[in-house]
Scaffold this motif. Sequence first.
Motif, PDB file in Angstrom:
ATOM      1  N   VAL A 118      37.760  33.615  37.427  1.00  0.00           N
ATOM      2  CA  VAL A 118      38.200  32.559  36.518  1.00  0.00           C
ATOM      3  C   VAL A 118      39.583  32.057  36.915  1.00  0.00           C
ATOM      4  CG1 VAL A 118      38.637  32.015  34.087  1.00  0.00           C
ATOM      5  CG2 VAL A 118      36.785  33.542  34.694  1.00  0.00           C
ATOM      6  N   GLY A 119      40.264  32.809  37.746  1.00  0.00           N
ATOM      7  CA  GLY A 119      41.593  32.394  38.185  1.00  0.00           C
ATOM      8  C   GLY A 119      41.589  31.033  38.850  1.00  0.00           C
ATOM      9  N   ASN A 120      40.526  30.720  39.618  1.00  0.00           N
ATOM     10  CA  ASN A 120      40.440  29.402  40.241  1.00  0.00           C
ATOM     11  C   ASN A 120      40.333  28.303  39.196  1.00  0.00           C
ATOM     12  OD1 ASN A 120      40.509  30.595  42.777  1.00  0.00           O
ATOM     13  ND2 ASN A 120      38.277  30.821  42.857  1.00  0.00           N
ATOM     14  N   LEU A 121      39.556  28.610  38.149  1.00  0.00           N
ATOM     15  CA  LEU A 121      39.457  27.638  37.050  1.00  0.00           C
ATOM     16  C   LEU A 121      40.809  27.454  36.373  1.00  0.00           C
ATOM     17  CD1 LEU A 121      36.053  28.623  35.383  1.00  0.00           C
ATOM     18  CD2 LEU A 121      36.504  26.712  36.922  1.00  0.00           C
ATOM     19  N   TYR A 122      41.527  28.547  36.233  1.00  0.00           N
ATOM     20  CA  TYR A 122      42.828  28.464  35.572  1.00  0.00           C
ATOM     21  C   TYR A 122      43.813  27.636  36.399  1.00  0.00           C
ATOM     22  CZ  TYR A 122      46.973  29.890  33.019  1.00  0.00           C
ATOM     23  OH  TYR A 122      48.125  29.898  32.275  1.00  0.00           O
ATOM     24  N   GLU A 123      43.735  27.801  37.726  1.00  0.00           N
ATOM     25  CA  GLU A 123      44.587  26.981  38.586  1.00  0.00           C
ATOM     26  C   GLU A 123      44.238  25.502  38.429  1.00  0.00           C
ATOM     27  OE1 GLU A 123      47.152  27.809  40.363  1.00  0.00           O
ATOM     28  OE2 GLU A 123      46.993  29.927  39.811  1.00  0.00           O
ATOM     29  N   ALA A 124      42.945  25.197  38.382  1.00  0.00           N
ATOM     30  CA  ALA A 124      42.537  23.796  38.166  1.00  0.00           C
ATOM     31  C   ALA A 124      43.004  23.305  36.804  1.00  0.00           C
ATOM     32  CB  ALA A 124      41.013  23.679  38.288  1.00  0.00           C
ATOM     33  N   MET A 221      36.109  31.365  29.560  1.00  0.00           N
ATOM     34  CA  MET A 221      36.748  30.161  30.055  1.00  0.00           C
ATOM     35  C   MET A 221      35.732  29.194  30.632  1.00  0.00           C
ATOM     36  SD  MET A 221      40.092  29.906  32.498  1.00  0.00           S
ATOM     37  CE  MET A 221      41.080  28.419  32.521  1.00  0.00           C
ATOM     38  N   GLU A 222      34.662  29.766  31.256  1.00  0.00           N
ATOM     39  CA  GLU A 222      33.605  28.904  31.779  1.00  0.00           C
ATOM     40  C   GLU A 222      32.884  28.188  30.654  1.00  0.00           C
ATOM     41  OE1 GLU A 222      34.030  32.070  32.431  1.00  0.00           O
ATOM     42  OE2 GLU A 222      33.651  32.583  34.526  1.00  0.00           O
ATOM     43  N   ASP A 223      32.677  28.893  29.517  1.00  0.00           N
ATOM     44  CA  ASP A 223      31.987  28.279  28.387  1.00  0.00           C
ATOM     45  C   ASP A 223      32.802  27.126  27.798  1.00  0.00           C
ATOM     46  OD1 ASP A 223      29.999  30.139  28.740  1.00  0.00           O
ATOM     47  OD2 ASP A 223      30.807  31.540  27.250  1.00  0.00           O
ATOM     48  N   LEU A 224      34.141  27.286  27.813  1.00  0.00           N
ATOM     49  CA  LEU A 224      35.008  26.272  27.206  1.00  0.00           C
ATOM     50  C   LEU A 224      35.446  25.202  28.204  1.00  0.00           C
ATOM     51  CD1 LEU A 224      37.372  28.610  25.132  1.00  0.00           C
ATOM     52  CD2 LEU A 224      35.217  27.582  24.420  1.00  0.00           C
TER      53      LEU A 224
END
Length: 457
Positions: A118-124, A221-224
Amino acid sequence: MNHDDFSSPAPSAPPSGPPVLAVSALNQAVARVLERTFPLVWVSGEISNFTRAASGHWYFTLKDDAAQVRAVMFKGRAQHAGFSPREGDKVEVRTLVTLYAPRGDYQLNVEAIRRAGVGNLYEAFLRLKEKLESEGLFHPDRKRPLPVFPRCVGVVTSPHAAALHDILTALRRRAPHVRVILYPTPVQGEGAGAKIARAIEVASRRAECDVLLVGRGGGSMEDLWAFNDEAVARAIAACPVPVISGVGHETDFTIADFAADLRAPTPTAAAELCATPRAEWLAQVQNHAADLTRALRRRLAEHGQTVDWMSRRLVSPASYIAHERVKLRALQARLEHATRTPVTRARYQLQHLQTRLQNRLPDTRAARLLLGGHQRRIGNAVALQVQRQRQALAAQSSQLELLNPQRTLERGYAIVTDAKGKVLRAPSELQPRSNVTLRLAEGSAEVGIASVQPTLD
């Protein structure tokens, strides 16, 4: 050296050397140093020795190939995790580095947990947040206040989501008079962000509600992630009505939260924020009514006291009129006395002065007779003088008439003048080929001189 040199110091003397710390004090000091030195950080590792206590707290070990560390996630944070970790799961935790003082164990106090990757999503998420923030999309000055009395609330969420049930339940409980319009949209899965943005645009275009609630329940985080879509943020910013974002749990933050006019920790909290409970309004109305009643009663009591005071001062009209009549009669008598005495005194003075004047007046009858004779003589003298002056004037007029040039002209004579109006009397004053003016009895004529003949003796 005697024995006294090795005796203990007096009880009042302070001990020398560094202070001695208790173990508990030492552990607490170390814990404070760790907490101040290491802010909240994200740590990745593998779950091991996971235990869910009866209290709801999670205890586990976070390890990698070279080291491990104990971790705890308390119930208040664990219930918002969105998933239940299992042995061997790769996770990332946001944690505070601290020390468990009773055992002296270094451990992690976990604030949030997510699956690894999820860290990649957080960076985005951070990149998009920085971009929109630089455009001013999150600036506090563009945040609009919520309406005080909303009549209609729009809800952008999935019709099958548990969050919709929570929102409707909260609104029915707090403000059953508020109308609710649902703008259905998927809140999870591929393309959900674009659909959420379209639902918000539909609500903006229809302009049916006073406040718009955008949200869904908790999840990973993926769900949101649909609420981290740039299109959703721009649709919220462009919405003409105030927007409340209620996505996930208290620890979950999305781009929609920053773009909205108000962020609520949960969908239920969002419903509570958009409408003040009817009971509170009724209680305020009742309080205001009670205040008005008390103020009115106090005012009536004050006016009643004023009426009582005025009634004690009020005199019967008949008594007042009688009293004023007595005053009027007294004033009338004083006025009559004041006016009668000066008039009587003035009348006596006038009679006395008339008597003195008559006694001092001279006898003018002889003077009047003499004055009459003088007037007659003067009148006769003036008449005689006027007659003589008229006769002299007539003689002078006759002589003046004989000398009048006009009479001479009427007898056939003429007056000769040059161009300048000068009267010409001798032939020498005439010039050949010049013009002269002849003034006759009934006009004048311009005459040219051909030649001049001198007078012959």
